[in-house]
Design a protein around this motif. Sequence first.
Motif, PDB file in Angstrom:
ATOM      1  N   MET A 145      15.258  22.111  25.113  1.00 53.70           N
ATOM      2  CA  MET A 145      14.886  20.724  24.902  1.00 53.70           C
ATOM      3  C   MET A 145      14.553  20.527  23.429  1.00 53.70           C
ATOM      4  SD  MET A 145      12.018  18.536  26.881  1.00 53.70           S
ATOM      5  CE  MET A 145      10.566  18.496  25.895  1.00 53.70           C
ATOM      6  N   ALA A 146      15.104  19.478  22.826  1.00 53.82           N
ATOM      7  CA  ALA A 146      14.877  19.199  21.407  1.00 53.82           C
ATOM      8  C   ALA A 146      13.566  18.428  21.227  1.00 53.82           C
ATOM      9  CB  ALA A 146      16.035  18.390  20.840  1.00 53.82           C
ATOM     10  N   VAL A 147      12.856  18.765  20.172  1.00 52.91           N
ATOM     11  CA  VAL A 147      11.612  18.063  19.847  1.00 52.91           C
ATOM     12  C   VAL A 147      11.943  17.000  18.804  1.00 52.91           C
ATOM     13  CG1 VAL A 147       9.307  18.292  18.890  1.00 52.91           C
ATOM     14  CG2 VAL A 147      10.236  20.109  20.322  1.00 52.91           C
ATOM     15  N   TRP A 148      11.705  15.759  19.151  1.00 54.60           N
ATOM     16  CA  TRP A 148      12.040  14.649  18.257  1.00 54.60           C
ATOM     17  C   TRP A 148      10.918  14.341  17.280  1.00 54.60           C
ATOM     18  CZ3 TRP A 148      16.779  12.498  18.118  1.00 54.60           C
ATOM     19  CH2 TRP A 148      17.634  12.821  19.140  1.00 54.60           C
ATOM     20  N   VAL A 149       9.683  14.637  17.657  1.00 51.25           N
ATOM     21  CA  VAL A 149       8.535  14.340  16.809  1.00 51.25           C
ATOM     22  C   VAL A 149       7.749  15.617  16.587  1.00 51.25           C
ATOM     23  CG1 VAL A 149       6.415  12.978  16.609  1.00 51.25           C
ATOM     24  CG2 VAL A 149       8.407  12.000  17.740  1.00 51.25           C
ATOM     25  N   ASP A 150       7.415  15.857  15.331  1.00 48.33           N
ATOM     26  CA  ASP A 150       6.576  17.005  14.996  1.00 48.33           C
ATOM     27  C   ASP A 150       5.219  16.804  15.677  1.00 48.33           C
ATOM     28  OD1 ASP A 150       5.491  19.243  13.785  1.00 48.33           O
ATOM     29  OD2 ASP A 150       4.978  18.161  11.939  1.00 48.33           O
ATOM     30  N   PRO A 151       4.693  17.793  16.382  1.00 47.34           N
ATOM     31  CA  PRO A 151       3.409  17.631  17.073  1.00 47.34           C
ATOM     32  C   PRO A 151       2.276  17.222  16.129  1.00 47.34           C
ATOM     33  CG  PRO A 151       4.489  19.622  17.839  1.00 47.34           C
ATOM     34  CD  PRO A 151       5.301  19.089  16.705  1.00 47.34           C
ATOM     35  N   ASP A 152       2.288  17.705  14.892  1.00 48.81           N
ATOM     36  CA  ASP A 152       1.249  17.317  13.944  1.00 48.81           C
ATOM     37  C   ASP A 152       1.365  15.835  13.595  1.00 48.81           C
ATOM     38  OD1 ASP A 152       0.208  19.878  13.885  1.00 48.81           O
ATOM     39  OD2 ASP A 152       1.485  20.487  12.202  1.00 48.81           O
ATOM     40  N   ALA A 153       2.593  15.361  13.424  1.00 55.48           N
ATOM     41  CA  ALA A 153       2.814  13.944  13.132  1.00 55.48           C
ATOM     42  C   ALA A 153       2.383  13.092  14.324  1.00 55.48           C
ATOM     43  CB  ALA A 153       4.276  13.690  12.794  1.00 55.48           C
ATOM     44  N   PHE A 154       2.666  13.562  15.521  1.00 59.90           N
ATOM     45  CA  PHE A 154       2.266  12.846  16.726  1.00 59.90           C
ATOM     46  C   PHE A 154       0.754  12.698  16.780  1.00 59.90           C
ATOM     47  CE2 PHE A 154       1.244  12.563  21.263  1.00 59.90           C
ATOM     48  CZ  PHE A 154       2.075  11.507  21.634  1.00 59.90           C
ATOM     49  N   ASP A 155       0.028  13.767  16.477  1.00 59.72           N
ATOM     50  CA  ASP A 155      -1.443  13.716  16.478  1.00 59.72           C
ATOM     51  C   ASP A 155      -1.963  12.753  15.407  1.00 59.72           C
ATOM     52  OD1 ASP A 155      -1.513  15.530  18.549  1.00 59.72           O
ATOM     53  OD2 ASP A 155      -1.807  17.277  17.221  1.00 59.72           O
ATOM     54  N   GLU A 156      -1.326  12.755  14.240  1.00 59.61           N
ATOM     55  CA  GLU A 156      -1.755  11.853  13.163  1.00 59.61           C
ATOM     56  C   GLU A 156      -1.511  10.395  13.541  1.00 59.61           C
ATOM     57  OE1 GLU A 156      -0.912  10.939   8.443  1.00 59.61           O
ATOM     58  OE2 GLU A 156      -0.170  12.805   9.320  1.00 59.61           O
ATOM     59  N   ILE A 157      -0.375  10.133  14.158  1.00 56.09           N
ATOM     60  CA  ILE A 157      -0.066   8.772  14.606  1.00 56.09           C
ATOM     61  C   ILE A 157      -1.088   8.327  15.644  1.00 56.09           C
ATOM     62  CG2 ILE A 157       1.608   7.363  15.878  1.00 56.09           C
ATOM     63  CD1 ILE A 157       3.796   9.101  14.534  1.00 56.09           C
ATOM     64  N   GLU A 179      -4.142   9.393  16.030  1.00 55.27           N
ATOM     65  CA  GLU A 179      -5.435   9.210  15.369  1.00 55.27           C
ATOM     66  C   GLU A 179      -5.497   7.864  14.648  1.00 55.27           C
ATOM     67  OE1 GLU A 179      -7.795  11.105  11.575  1.00 55.27           O
ATOM     68  OE2 GLU A 179      -6.510  12.439  12.767  1.00 55.27           O
ATOM     69  N   GLN A 180      -4.436   7.526  13.919  1.00 56.40           N
ATOM     70  CA  GLN A 180      -4.427   6.257  13.187  1.00 56.40           C
ATOM     71  C   GLN A 180      -4.325   5.063  14.136  1.00 56.40           C
ATOM     72  OE1 GLN A 180      -1.923   5.941   9.788  1.00 56.40           O
ATOM     73  NE2 GLN A 180      -2.480   7.963   9.020  1.00 56.40           N
ATOM     74  N   ALA A 181      -3.599   5.231  15.226  1.00 57.00           N
ATOM     75  CA  ALA A 181      -3.476   4.147  16.201  1.00 57.00           C
ATOM     76  C   ALA A 181      -4.824   3.826  16.836  1.00 57.00           C
ATOM     77  CB  ALA A 181      -2.465   4.522  17.281  1.00 57.00           C
ATOM     78  N   ARG A 182      -5.669   4.828  17.008  1.00 58.62           N
ATOM     79  CA  ARG A 182      -6.992   4.604  17.595  1.00 58.62           C
ATOM     80  C   ARG A 182      -7.928   3.874  16.635  1.00 58.62           C
ATOM     81  NH1 ARG A 182      -7.275  10.318  20.672  1.00 58.62           N
ATOM     82  NH2 ARG A 182      -6.237   9.594  22.565  1.00 58.62           N
TER      83      ARG A 182
END
Length: 71
Positions: A1-13, A15-18
């Motif tokens: 399965m391909a990962v489309w989003v870097d997990p670190d970027a996902f966490d940063e997004i 965090e900022q969304a909150r």
Amino acid sequence: MAVWVDPDAFDEITEQARKVRFWRTVGTAVAGLLFALGWVVAKACAVLWLAAVWVATAVKLGWQEARRGSS
């Protein structure tokens, strides 16, 4: 399965969304709409003023030309 989003970027997004505050966002959107409405009304009034002045000047010059030709 391909990962489309870097997990670190996902966490940063996440965090900022909150950090986004609903009512501040709504207030900013309303203020933006009111600003845009004011800008459009000001431009419309400027165009209407220019048209009114142009018509008045044309009538004045026509009146002067007609008086000059009758004497």
